[in-house]
Design a protein around this motif. Structure first.
Motif, PDB file in Angstrom:
ATOM      1  N   PHE A  26       0.828  -1.205   0.000  1.00 57.06           N
ATOM      2  CA  PHE A  26       0.000   0.000   0.000  1.00 57.06           C
ATOM      3  C   PHE A  26       0.863   1.256   0.000  1.00 57.06           C
ATOM      4  O   PHE A  26       0.620   2.195  -0.764  1.00 57.06           O
ATOM      5  N   ILE A  27       1.865   1.287   0.887  1.00 55.21           N
ATOM      6  CA  ILE A  27       2.731   2.462   0.969  1.00 55.21           C
ATOM      7  C   ILE A  27       3.442   2.690  -0.363  1.00 55.21           C
ATOM      8  O   ILE A  27       3.528   3.828  -0.860  1.00 55.21           O
ATOM      9  N   LYS A  28       3.949   1.618  -0.970  1.00 53.98           N
ATOM     10  CA  LYS A  28       4.622   1.753  -2.264  1.00 53.98           C
ATOM     11  C   LYS A  28       3.658   2.252  -3.336  1.00 53.98           C
ATOM     12  O   LYS A  28       4.036   3.036  -4.213  1.00 53.98           O
ATOM     13  N   ARG A  29       2.418   1.793  -3.252  1.00 47.87           N
ATOM     14  CA  ARG A  29       1.389   2.243  -4.197  1.00 47.87           C
ATOM     15  C   ARG A  29       1.149   3.743  -4.069  1.00 47.87           C
ATOM     16  O   ARG A  29       1.065   4.458  -5.071  1.00 47.87           O
ATOM     17  N   GLU A  30       1.032   4.249  -2.831  1.00 48.80           N
ATOM     18  CA  GLU A  30       0.816   5.675  -2.619  1.00 48.80           C
ATOM     19  C   GLU A  30       2.029   6.492  -3.050  1.00 48.80           C
ATOM     20  O   GLU A  30       1.887   7.571  -3.644  1.00 48.80           O
ATOM     21  N   LEU A  31       3.219   5.981  -2.764  1.00 47.95           N
ATOM     22  CA  LEU A  31       4.429   6.685  -3.170  1.00 47.95           C
ATOM     23  C   LEU A  31       4.574   6.702  -4.687  1.00 47.95           C
ATOM     24  O   LEU A  31       5.092   7.671  -5.264  1.00 47.95           O
ATOM     25  N   SER A  32       4.116   5.639  -5.332  1.00 46.50           N
ATOM     26  CA  SER A  32       4.157   5.580  -6.791  1.00 46.50           C
ATOM     27  C   SER A  32       3.311   6.692  -7.409  1.00 46.50           C
ATOM     28  O   SER A  32       3.693   7.293  -8.430  1.00 46.50           O
TER      29      SER A  32
END
Length: 254
Positions: free
Chosen positions: A131-137
């Motif tokens: 999830f965090i990587k998705r938001e940072l993406s």
């Protein structure tokens, strides 16, 4: 003989009084215990109601956030792809037909991805790291600032309801960074082990007065939500020196 009778009477009277006192003490203790039980039950019911209310509000907010994201994607991404597809297919050149087909396939793929976002099934399927990587993406796609993700420890299972609240709190913290921080760099660190889950969100932006922030309703809501799931939030910041937000959830991993 008369003195002996008086002594027996006094002993009986004293024994009766002692029995009454003991009975009164026992009754009082039972009533106090019962009162505490009722208060504890009411407190548990209140906490349960607050938790359920928080979950409902979080689900609603995530859905609204998702709809906003879908709207932006339809306008900025899929809308442009469809316009480009139309121009390509209007061309009389044979090679443009194949290019148009590829664009149509890309549009179909993008629409399918958006359709998955329209419900909360993805919340159950995704782990916090993903999830965090998705938001940072998303932030990287906007060229918002330099992005860095760090992780310590091994991924552990997190209670779905608590994960839902954490996801929303992280989203809100990132929204605050986007709206106010003006950073050159944003670093998120995920810490997971059997005893602790923590997310650190650090930026090198303009910073703020934490005393004023703590008096705002936004900060209060974040604190309340973390408390609802047994966690806490702390913020360290100075004007001109960025900010560090720590979300901590002790003993929360199943």
């Amino acid at each position: 003989m008369e003195n002996e009778g008086s002594n027996i009477f006094l002993l009986i009277l004293f024994g009766s009084l002692l029995t009454l006192l003991m009975a009164g003490f026992i009754v009082t203790m039972v009533l106090i215990h019962r009162s505490r039980q009722i208060k504890n039950k009411q407190k548990l019911e209140s906490l349960k109601a607050e938790f359920e209310k928080t979950i409902l509000n979080v689900e609603k907010e995530i859905q609204e956030e998702t709809l906003n994201h879908v709207g932006r994607e339809l306008h900025d991404n899929i809308g442009q792809l469809l316009s480009l597809t139309k121009l390509t297919l209007n061309s009389s050149k044979p090679e443009k037909i194949q290019e148009g087909r590829q664009l149509v396939n890309q549009v179909i793929k993008e629409v399918r991805n958006l359709s998955k976002d329209l419900n909360l099934d993805w919340v159950n399927a995704i782990d916090l790291e993903a999830f965090i990587k998705r938001e940072l993406s998303k932030l990287e796609d906007l060229n918002f600032c330099q992005i860095e993700f760090k992780k310590t420890g091994q991924a552990e299972e997190v209670d779905q309801s608590k994960k839902l609240v954490l996801i929303r709190v992280i989203q809100e913290c990132l929204n605050n960074v986007i709206k106010h921080a003006q950073p050159k760099k944003l670093v998120i660190t995920l810490i997971q082990n059997p005893h602790l889950l923590a997310v650190h969100i650090e930026d090198d932006g303009v910073g703020f007065d934490t005393q004023k922030a703590s008096n705002g309703s936004g900060m209060y809501n974040l604190q309340k939500r973390m408390q609802t799931i047994g966690g806490s939030i702390s913020i360290t910041s100075e004007l001109g020196k960025g900010a560090l937000v720590k979300l901590i959830l002790p003993n929360s991993i199943a």
